[in-house]
Design a protein around this motif. Structure first.
Motif, short mmCIF file in Angstrom:
data_model
loop_
_atom_site.label_atom_id
_atom_site.label_comp_id
_atom_site.label_asym_id
_atom_site.label_seq_id
_atom_site.Cartn_x
_atom_site.Cartn_y
_atom_site.Cartn_z
N UNK A 185 -22.31 -3.64 11.47
CA UNK A 185 -22.40 -3.83 12.92
C UNK A 185 -21.19 -4.56 13.49
N UNK A 186 -20.12 -4.67 12.72
CA UNK A 186 -18.90 -5.31 13.22
C UNK A 186 -17.87 -4.24 13.56
N UNK A 187 -16.88 -4.61 14.35
CA UNK A 187 -15.79 -3.69 14.72
C UNK A 187 -14.66 -3.92 13.74
N UNK A 188 -14.52 -3.01 12.79
CA UNK A 188 -13.55 -3.17 11.71
C UNK A 188 -12.57 -2.00 11.68
N UNK A 189 -11.29 -2.28 11.37
CA UNK A 189 -10.31 -1.21 11.26
C UNK A 189 -10.49 -0.45 9.95
N UNK A 190 -9.87 0.72 9.82
CA UNK A 190 -9.88 1.40 8.53
C UNK A 190 -9.00 0.68 7.52
N UNK A 191 -9.24 0.97 6.27
CA UNK A 191 -8.50 0.31 5.19
C UNK A 191 -7.00 0.54 5.32
N UNK A 192 -6.60 1.73 5.76
CA UNK A 192 -5.17 2.05 5.83
C UNK A 192 -4.44 1.13 6.81
N UNK A 193 -5.13 0.71 7.88
CA UNK A 193 -4.52 -0.17 8.88
C UNK A 193 -4.19 -1.53 8.27
N UNK A 194 -5.08 -2.03 7.43
CA UNK A 194 -4.88 -3.32 6.79
C UNK A 194 -3.83 -3.22 5.68
N UNK A 195 -3.83 -2.10 4.96
CA UNK A 195 -2.91 -1.92 3.84
C UNK A 195 -1.46 -1.74 4.27
N UNK A 196 -1.21 -1.60 5.55
CA UNK A 196 0.18 -1.54 6.00
C UNK A 196 0.93 -2.84 5.71
N UNK A 197 0.19 -3.95 5.56
CA UNK A 197 0.81 -5.24 5.27
C UNK A 197 0.21 -5.90 4.03
N UNK A 198 -1.11 -5.74 3.82
CA UNK A 198 -1.81 -6.49 2.79
C UNK A 198 -2.07 -5.64 1.55
N UNK A 199 -2.13 -6.31 0.40
CA UNK A 199 -2.44 -5.67 -0.87
C UNK A 199 -3.95 -5.67 -1.07
N UNK A 200 -4.62 -4.67 -0.49
CA UNK A 200 -6.08 -4.60 -0.54
C UNK A 200 -6.50 -4.04 -1.90
N UNK B 165 -11.20 -8.44 10.24
CA UNK B 165 -9.76 -8.38 10.45
C UNK B 165 -9.51 -8.56 11.94
N UNK B 166 -8.91 -9.67 12.36
CA UNK B 166 -8.76 -9.95 13.80
C UNK B 166 -8.06 -8.82 14.54
N UNK C 165 -3.67 -10.83 -3.53
CA UNK C 165 -4.64 -9.73 -3.40
C UNK C 165 -5.65 -10.02 -2.30
N UNK C 166 -6.06 -8.95 -1.62
CA UNK C 166 -7.00 -9.08 -0.50
C UNK C 166 -8.25 -8.27 -0.77
N UNK C 167 -9.40 -8.88 -0.48
CA UNK C 167 -10.67 -8.18 -0.52
C UNK C 167 -11.30 -8.19 0.85
N UNK C 168 -11.99 -7.11 1.20
CA UNK C 168 -12.63 -6.98 2.50
C UNK C 168 -14.09 -6.60 2.30
#
Length: 387
Positions: free
Chosen positions: A334-349, A202-203, A326-329
């Motif tokens: 070893x990557x810098x990734x946000x928590x799921x809640x941050x992405x779910x503010x806009x996307x249907x994870x 997630x950029x 729908x979005x899948x992650x």
């Protein structure tokens, strides 16, 4: 859309020129015992470039890459290189894979057969995909844009026209790095075209609506922002330069193969799950195949310009914004990734998986578990309409 077959064919004199430049490399000094702390390690780079000059077999790699069905399609006046591999199954689902920097569509070489022919790799033929792998404008064998504005937003429109021209009115997307930025634009601008959006990254410039009327940041989200800020402070020099003045380093990196190798391999090492030893994740041949593509096509400058284009037109979401497909992650450890809640503010994870190994370049480091995850995400979405 005009689409013509493409075959990689580098002239012998260009190989000779590369070897001559490598033989006459002017090396900088290096403080003793610095290893990679100041950037690319001198001893490693000298070993890599000597292998490039004396042992690396470009013709063997060229033949391997040419085994993929390749084409060039003209989109918005730019010739886009793509791999188009049909699936082996009862009803292959169209899927466009988009790479990031510093890569090309050939980053997906290990993933493509797992998705197009799952039955031949221990999977279910019903999970097969028709795979389309374009290289971003100005990357690898895709032509360079000749006007400003060729950032992720514009490319999302180009990809919809590409898939239409290939006969796919509806398709899935899978991507990382800049590919994820393109796919997020694509899903938000053309939701009726996208069956599902799958990403491995997630950029950092993704911004959901915040402030009045929005949920406050959770402790997990605050911790992510602190972690991301610390990473950017330590590792983000390349990003600042490429987002502001990409033309300046382009002169040196286009002229010096050793400089180009240093620029790319430092990121490959730093972003992979290798505990500091890049050869644990990538062979010398794998490293040099990617570097050679950049060298022979002269596209390091145009690839870096993508950062500048995105900085001028980032993808920020306003209040009430929702992206419906729908979005899948798939999150690599070893990557810098946000928590799921941050992405779910806009996307249907609808699916979030932690992968067993791999880093930012996980599509090359761990294609087998990633293929399994992609199949699982899209399995319930085949044939489903979005609106």
């Amino acid at each position: 859309m005009r689409k013509t077959p493409f075959t990689i064919s580098i002239d012998d004199d260009r190989l000779d020129d590369l070897h001559c430049r490598l033989r006459h490399t002017r090396w900088p000094d290096s403080l003793p015992d610095m290893d990679w702390a100041d950037g690319t390690d001198l001893t490693f780079l000298q070993r890599l470039t000597e292998y490039w000059r004396t042992d690396f077999d470009w013709r063997a790699q060229e033949a391997r890459l040419n085994a993929f069905p390749q084409f060039v399609a003209e989109l918005d006046g730019v010739g886009i290189h793509l791999i188009h591999q049909r699936g082996k199954g009862p009803d292959p689902h169209p899927l466009v894979l988009t790479h990031g920097w510093p890569g090309t569509g050939f980053d997906m070489a290990g993933l493509i057969p797992l998705l197009t022919d799952p039955g031949g790799h221990g999977g279910d033929p019903a999970d097969a995909f028709d795979v389309v792998v374009p290289s971003l404008p100005g990357y690898g064998f895709s032509e360079r844009p000749t006007r400003p504005g060729s950032g992720p937003e514009r490319v999302s429109g180009m990809w919809t026209r590409l898939m239409t021209g290939l006969g796919y009115p509806r398709f899935g997307t899978q991507s990382s790095d800049w590919g994820a930025a393109v796919s997020m634009w694509l899903a938000s601008r053309f939701p009726e075209r996208v069956s599902g959006l799958h990403v491995t990254f997630v950029p950092g410039f993704y911004r959901p609506p915040l402030g009045e009327g929005q949920p406050p940041l959770s402790a997990e989200e605050r911790a992510f922002h602190e972690r991301a800020a610390a990473w950017f402070e330590a590792e983000g020099g390349y990003h600042r330069l490429q987002s502001t003045k990409p033309q300046t380093p382009a002169y040196a990196l286009t002229d010096s193969p050793a400089g180009l190798a240093a620029w790319i391999v430092e990121k490959t090492r730093g972003w992979s799950d290798c505990d500091g030893d890049v050869e644990r994740a990538f062979t010398m041949d794998a490293l040099l195949t990617n570097i050679s593509i950049y060298w022979f096509t002269g596209t390091i400058g145009s690839s870096m310009r993508f950062y500048r284009e995105n900085a001028l037109r980032p993808n920020h979401f306003g209040p009430g914004a929702r992206v419906r497909p729908p979005m899948g992650v798939a999150s690599f450890p070893k990557d810098v990734m946000p928590p799921r809640s941050w992405v779910e503010r806009v996307f249907d994870v609808t699916r979030w998986a932690t992968m067993p190994r791999g880093g930012h370049l996980g599509v090359m480091e761990a294609p087998e578990p990633l293929a399994e995850e992609i199949r699982a995400f899209f399995r319930p979405l085949r044939g489903r309409r979005t609106s």
